[in-house]
Write a protein that holds these residues in place. Structure first.
Motif: not given
Length: 467
Positions: A43-46, A271-282
């Motif tokens: 997961d990303g850290a941004g 790489d920067a564009m793809s580094a998004l944190p997904a988090g949880l489905p909720s």
């Protein structure tokens, strides 16, 4: 107790009962998805996508200008804004039902009574002047019927605004994808045009050698086949690029003021564009406006059940008037000319042919449909995020592998060219290496485009795009 006190007590009692509601207590359905995404990868850290403005995510100035123009001129967004105005008007109309309608009136009447109907035995002419305020059939909402309808209208109004935000996010993402697609096709066309020029020179040189007796007709036809194949590829890419420009124009709503230019994002930008944190489905329940809109529609359907239930009970309405009347206009507001009327009415349906029961059944069915729509919206959102995460996991490695393949093909071509110059390899080997290098370069452009569009899809699926 005087009559005014009676009226006041009735109104206070109705106001107290107005807090009642027959709508079922709303409970948010459980999210019908897994607690975590499959194959989410690191997961990303941004910052979260929902907290990232589109101008921050898409840093190319020309692309920013095109997206801004799309947000101003896109017809789908214009229709979404008009639907908000429609829902706001519907909510205003329904809210007005909770307040009494007061009408002011001023009237005059002049009548002639024939002698046969007049006690004096002579025909007479009479005059009457009236002025006052009246309230006609105001419903005392003691079971919350009108309030439930107002809550439903408010929920639909808020849902239309959420739908507009979802449309805006969609326009931002689709405009960016159309831009990147056009840029990738432009890059592929440039490679095809370069290859076409080289093969045309080779074909012309082979024809000159044939005329001089230094080449065979087989060599000529082999080079002509490669030349025509390159020409077909270039024309195909030119057509696809023109169609991509048309698609971009449709999304923007007009020809872009800033035409596409430059190459697509490089690997570092990807790489920067793809580094998004997904988090949880909720977390999608709060991030995505389409899910929020589906839940608001569910709340509206839930409130409509309360209105349908209240229709089974008596409806209490009030009609009242206050004013003055006089036989002469000059005495209309004199002392003693005042009049008033107060008419409460309790109305209960005795036979309606099953209308109320059918209306309640319809409201409950629509609530079940709204639940299904809400759950499906969550499932679609889960699938979109999961697909984008899977693409992020593999497309980066795919681009790296394609880079290595292109480098290997370029080195192979250089070695074969050297061997051909020394008379060791054949011209056919060199032509075959050129064809495979061209395919590797086209595949690399396509792989980078897939990675770019998957990053945009992930940004959109996580609720980003409109800040």
């Amino acid at each position: 107790m005087t009559k005014p006190d009676t009226r006041l007590g009735t109104l206070l009692l109705a106001g107290a009962l107005a807090g009642c509601s027959l709508a079922p207590a709303y409970q948010r359905p459980e999210a019908p998805v897994a607690p975590a995404y499959p194959a989410a990868g690191p997961d990303g850290a941004g910052p979260a996508a929902a907290d990232t403005a589109w101008r921050s995510f898409f840093s190319e100035p020309r692309l920013q200008q095109v997206i801004a123009a799309a947000l101003r001129h896109n017809r789908d967004l214009r229709a979404a804004a008009l639907r908000i105005e429609e829902a706001r008007a519907q909510y205003t109309l329904q809210s007005a039902e909770r307040l009494p309608a007061l009408n002011a009136s001023l009237g005059a009447a002049r009548t002639r009574t024939p002698a046969a109907l007049n006690q004096s035995g002579r025909a007479g002419v009479g005059e009457r002047f009236d002025a006052g305020l009246s309230m006609a059939a105001f419903e005392l909402d003691y079971l919350g019927r009108v309030r439930s309808l107002g809550e439903a209208a408010l929920a639909l109004y808020l849902a239309s605004d959420e739908a507009r935000q979802a449309a805006q996010i969609g326009v931002v993402a689709e405009t960016a994808k159309a831009w990147f697609s056009e840029r990738a096709l432009a890059e592929q066309y440039a490679l095809a045009a370069q290859t076409l020029a080289g093969r045309q020179r080779t074909f012309e040189l082979t024809r000159q050698r044939l005329d001089a007796g230094a080449a065979s007709r087989l060599d000529l036809r082999q080079n002509e086949t490669l030349y025509q194949s390159a020409r077909v590829a270039a024309l195909t890419l030119a057509r696809q690029r023109a169609q991509a420009e048309n698609a971009l124009t449709l999304l923007v709503g007009q020809a872009p003021a800033a035409p596409p230019a430059g190459a697509g994002p490089d690997d570092a930008a990807l790489d920067a564009m793809s580094a998004l944190p997904a988090g949880l489905p909720s977390e999608l329940l709060a991030r995505r406006p389409d899910i929020r809109a589906a839940e608001l529609r569910l709340k509206a359907a839930n409130a409509n059940i309360g209105a349908a239930r209240a229709a089974f009970f008596p409806r209490l309405s009030l009609t009242a008037a206050l004013g003055s009347a006089s036989a002469a206009l000059s005495g209309l507001f004199d002392s003693g000319s005042g009049n008033w009327s107060f008419t409460p009415q309790l109305q209960q349906a005795v036979f309606d042919g099953g209308r109320n029961r059918a209306n309640l059944s319809l409201s409950e069915t629509r609530r079940h449909l709204a639940v299904a729509d809400y759950e499906k919206t969550i499932q679609v959102a889960f699938r979109e995020v999961a697909d984008a995460l899977a693409a992020r996991t593999y497309l980066g490695e795919q681009v790296a592998a394609q880079l290595a393949a292109r480098a290997a093909q370029a080195e192979r071509l250089a070695l074969l060219q050297l061997r051909f110059d020394n008379g060791v390899a054949s011209a056919l080997d060199v032509l075959d290496a050129q064809r495979e290098l061209f395919g590797a370069e086209q595949a690399l452009v396509q792989a980078r485009l897939l990675r770019t569009t998957s990053a945009v899809d992930l940004y959109r699926a996580l609720g980003g795009g409109w800040q």
